[in-house]
Design an enzyme around this catalytic site. Structure first.
Site: not given
Lengths: 85, 537
Positions: A13-16
Site C-alpha cells: 500500500g501507500l507505505h512509509a
C-alpha cells in the site's frame, strides 16, 4: 483545479517510504495538492497524515491539484504514482 | 534450566550472557518555561542533530544491510520533518509554555497511538518508528545521547522491544542475538536482524532477573534457553562452531575484490530462486545476481502470473540490488518442472521435449507478458535477460524480434525501460558447437552445466543406477566449457557459469585459467570462491 484517480498497486500500500517521497515531490510545487480516500482528505505534504489513512493495495485515491502550477504538478504526481505505487 | 518458546526471525544459534536492556530515556518532566523562542531554537538545533545522526545511521546501514534495509532511516528523517508533528510540538511550547522535551514526548505518544490503533500490521509497526524519532529528539535535548553501543562483552540482548536505530547502532561483534517480548516479524528490527545474520526471537515472555545468566537463542527451533544444562551447551557449541567457520570467511572477504594476484577480475554473482533470496545474496556480498530463476512465479501460482505480479517481483529485486547486475532467466518449465495450468501433455522423453524457450516461442502471449514485465522493471535497476535451452541462431533472432516488438509497444505507451543486455544459456552441445555465431547475437553466455552434462553424457541424473558411469568432471564436459568460453570471446560475448559446477571448488582454478568471466553460485559459496580466486596467481 485538476485531479485524477489512482488504484494502488504496491503490495504494502501507500507505505512509509513512498509516502515520504510523495511529500518531497509535492513540496516542489506551489499548488495545493491533496489526497482523498473515502471520506478523508489530507494534504500531500502531511507525511504522517497520509500514512495514517492506511491506504492499502487495491484502494483508490483521488489526487487533486489546485494552484498556479497545477498542470505541471498534476503531471508530476501522476508520474510519481505510476512509478512508485 | 528454563526453556521458552518464541517466533524465530532468523535461523541461527547463539549462546552467551544475557543482557537485560531497558531504555534509558526514563520519564520526561513537564516544566514551565518563560522564553518560548529560546525553547524552539533548542528544538531546531536538536532536529538538525537528529537528522545528521540518522544520515550517518543510514550510511552505516547501507554498507551493512543494503539500500532496502537502510531505507527506514531515510523515512525517519522525513518523519522528523513532518509538518503536523513539528507544529504540534511548537504549539505546545508556545501556547502551553512547556519545555520542548515534554512537548516532543507528548506529541510522539499521540502520533504513535494513532498508528498503534490502525488495523493494518504494517502501519501498527510504524508506531515504533515515531516513538523512536521522538526518543532520539528527547535524548539529544537532555544531552543523554551517548550511543548505547558500549557493550563490553558479547551478549544476548533481551528487551521488551528494540527500535531499529538501537539495533543498528550496536557493535555487531558484541551482539550475539536478541530476544524480545514485542515487535513483529514485519518490523524493521526483524528485517535488519535477518540481513545482519543475527539470530532473533520475538514473542518471548521476558524476565528481568535473567540479566547476567547464560542463555541460548536457538533460531532453528524457536526456543530460548535460560541456564542451559551441559548437554544443551555442548550441542549449541557444535552448531556454533560450524557457523563460526562460515562467519570467519564472511568477515575477511566481504567488500574485497574478486581478483587473482595478477589482477584478473572474476565476477561472483548469486543464483536466486525468489525475491526473498536477495537478502542472502547481499549478506554474502554477491556482486550481482547471475541467475534469477523466474519459475517460482509460475510454480507458486495457480494461474498465469500477470504482468503486474511479475513486474513487482522483478522491480523489488532490481531495487534491492541497487544498480548491481540482475540477470533474470525467462520461464524454464517443462521436463522435471511441471505447472498444472500450462496443461502440458505427458511426453515420452520430457528432457528432450517441450520445455523452456520452446514453450515461450510457441505460446508467445506467455512470453510477451514476461518480457513486458522485465522491461518495465528494467527502469528500476540493472536488469539483463537470459534465455534458456537455446539450440539455434534462428531461435535467438526470433527472440530478438519479439523483444523489439515489446519495446516498441512500451515506447508507444510512454512506459519507461532501459536497454537491457541479453544472453543465452549454453546447455546443449549444439549451442556450444555454434557458439561463435550465437555470441555475435547476444551480450553474454551462461553455461548451465547440469543440463550440458546430462545432454553430453546422455546420463539421466535422476537414475541412481547410472551413478557408476557418471563423472561430474568428465573431460568432454570440461572441453565443451573451454570451447564455449573461446567461442563467446571470439564473438564478443562474456561467458559465465551458473550451473552446479560453478560452485565446484576443485574446478575453480581451472575455470579461471580457461578464461571464465563470471561464476554464479548459491549465495553461501560466494565468499569461499572469492578466497580461492584471491589466492591464485
Amino acid at each position: 483545479m485538476k485531479s485524477f484517480n489512482y488504484v494502488i498497486n504496491d503490495e504494502l500500500g501507500l507505505h512509509a517510504r513512498p509516502a515520504g517521497l510523495l511529500v518531497k515531490e509535492a513540496k516542489k510545487f506551489s499548488s495545493k495538492i491533496t489526497l482523498t480516500k473515502g471520506e478523508r482528505t489530507v494534504s500531500a505534504t502531511q507525511l504522517m497524515m497520509i500514512m495514517s489513512m492506511g491506504v492499502k493495495k487495491g484502494a483508490e485515491v483521488t489526487v487533486t491539484v489546485d494552484g498556479a502550477d497545477e498542470e505541471e504538478a498534476c503531471a508530476a504526481m501522476e508520474k510519481f504514482f505510476q512509478e512508485n505505487l | 534450566m528454563e526453556q521458552f518458546e518464541g517466533k524465530s526471525i532468523f535461523r541461527k544459534i547463539a549462546m552467551g550472557k544475557i543482557l537485560f536492556y531497558e531504555k534509558a530515556s526514563a520519564v520526561v518532566k513537564r516544566e514551565k518555561i518563560s522564553d518560548p523562542a529560546a525553547e524552539l531554537a533548542r528544538l531546531d538545533a536538536a532536529k538538525e542533530k537528529a537528522v545528521h545522526q540518522l544520515q550517518q545511521l543510514y550510511e552505516k546501514a547501507v554498507k551493512e544491510v543494503g539500500e532496502a534495509g537502510a531505507a527506514i532511516f531515510e523515512v525517519h528523517q522525513m518523519m522528523l520533518d513532518d509538518d503536523d508533528y513539528c507544529e504540534s510540538i511548537r504549539n505546545m511550547v508556545e501556547q502551553d509554555g512547556v519545555n520542548v522535551e515534554y512537548a516532543v514526548a507528548v506529541t510522539g505518544d499521540n502520533f504513535s497511538q494513532m498508528f498503534a490503533s490502525m488495523d493494518d500490521d504494517y502501519m501498527k509497526a510504524r508506531a515504533a518508528d515515531i516513538k523512536d524519532i521522538s526518543e532520539r529528539l528527547v535524548r539529544i535535548l537532555t544531552g543523554n545521547d551517548s550511543d548505547m553501543s558500549a557493550l563490553e562483552e558479547p551478549v544476548i540482548l533481551v528487551a521488551d522491544d528494540l527500535a531499529p536505530s538501537e539495533t543498528v547502532q550496536m557493535d555487531k561483534s558484541k551482539l550475539l542475538g536478541f530476544v524480545t517480548e514485542h515487535g513483529s516479524s514485519n518490523s524493521h528490527t526483524a528485517i535488519l536482524a535477518r540481513t545482519m545474520n543475527i539470530p532473533a526471537l520475538i514473542g518471548v515472555p521476558i524476565q528481568k532477573d535473567w540479566n547476567g545468566k547464560m542463555g541460548i537463542v536457538d533460531g532453528y527451533r524457536g526456543v530460548f534457553i535460560v541456564d542451559p544444562d551441559e548437554e544443551q551447551i555442548a550441542k549449541a557449541k557444535a552448531q556454533m562452531e560450524e557457523e563460526a567457520r562460515k562467519a570467519e570467511l564472511l568477515k575477511t572477504l566481504k567488500g574485497q575484490k574478486t581478483a587473482t594476484k595478477s589482477g584478473r577480475e572474476i565476477h561472483l554473482y548469486a543464483n536466486i530462486g525468489s525475491v526473498s533470496d536477495t537478502a542472502g545474496a547481499l549478506a554474502n556480498d554477491a556482486e550481482g545476481i547471475g541467475l534469477f530463476r523466474s519459475e517460482f512465479l509460475y510454480l507458486e501460482s495457480d494461474h498465469y502470473p500477470t504482468e503486474e505480479e511479475q513486474f513487482q517481483a522483478y522491480k523489488v529485486v532490481a531495487q534491492n540490488m541497487a544498480g548491481k547486475k540482475v540477470i533474470i532467466r525467462t520461464l524454464d518449465i517443462g521436463a522435471d518442472k511441471k505447472v498444472d495450468y500450462f496443461e502440458l501433455e505427458p511426453e515420452e522423453n520430457p528432457a528432450l521435449g517441450y520445455r523452456a524457450i520452446r514453450i515461450c516461442l510457441t505460446r508467445e502471449e506467455v512470453f510477451r507478458t514476461q518480457l513486458r514485465a522485465l522491461l518495465r522493471a528494467s527502469a528500476f535497476g540493472n536488469i539483463s535477460i537470459m534465455f534458456p535451452m537455446i539450440i539455434s541462431v534462428k531461435e535467438v533472432r526470433r527472440i530478438k524480434e519479439i523483444l523489439a516488438e515489446v519495446k516498441a509497444e512500451l515506447k508507444a505507451l510512454d512506459i519507461p525501460y532501459q536497454d537491457v543486455e541479453i544472453g543465452v544459456m549454453i546447455e546443449t552441445p549444439a549451442a556450444v558447437i555454434i557458439g561463435e555465431e550465437l555470441a555475435k547475437e547476444v551480450d553474454f553466455f551462461s553455461i548451465g552445466t547440469n543440463d550440458l552434462t546430462q545432454y553430453t553424457l546422455a546420463i539421466d541424473r535422476q537414475n541412481p543406477k547410472l551413478d557408476e558411469f557418471y563423472d561430474a568432471h568428465h573431460p568432454a564436459v570440461l572441453r565443451l566449457i573451454q570451447m564455449t568460453i573461446d567461442a563467446g570471446h571470439k564473438g564478443g560475448a562474456w561467458v559465465g557459469i551458473c550451473g552446479e559446477l560453478g560452485a565446484d571448488m576443485e574446478l575453480t582454478e581451472q575455470f579461471v585459467k580457461m578464461g571464465i568471466d563470471e561464476l554464479s553460485v548459491s549465495p553461501t559459496f560466494i565468499l569461499p570462491l572469492r578466497e580461492i580466486i584471491r589466492n591464485m596467481d
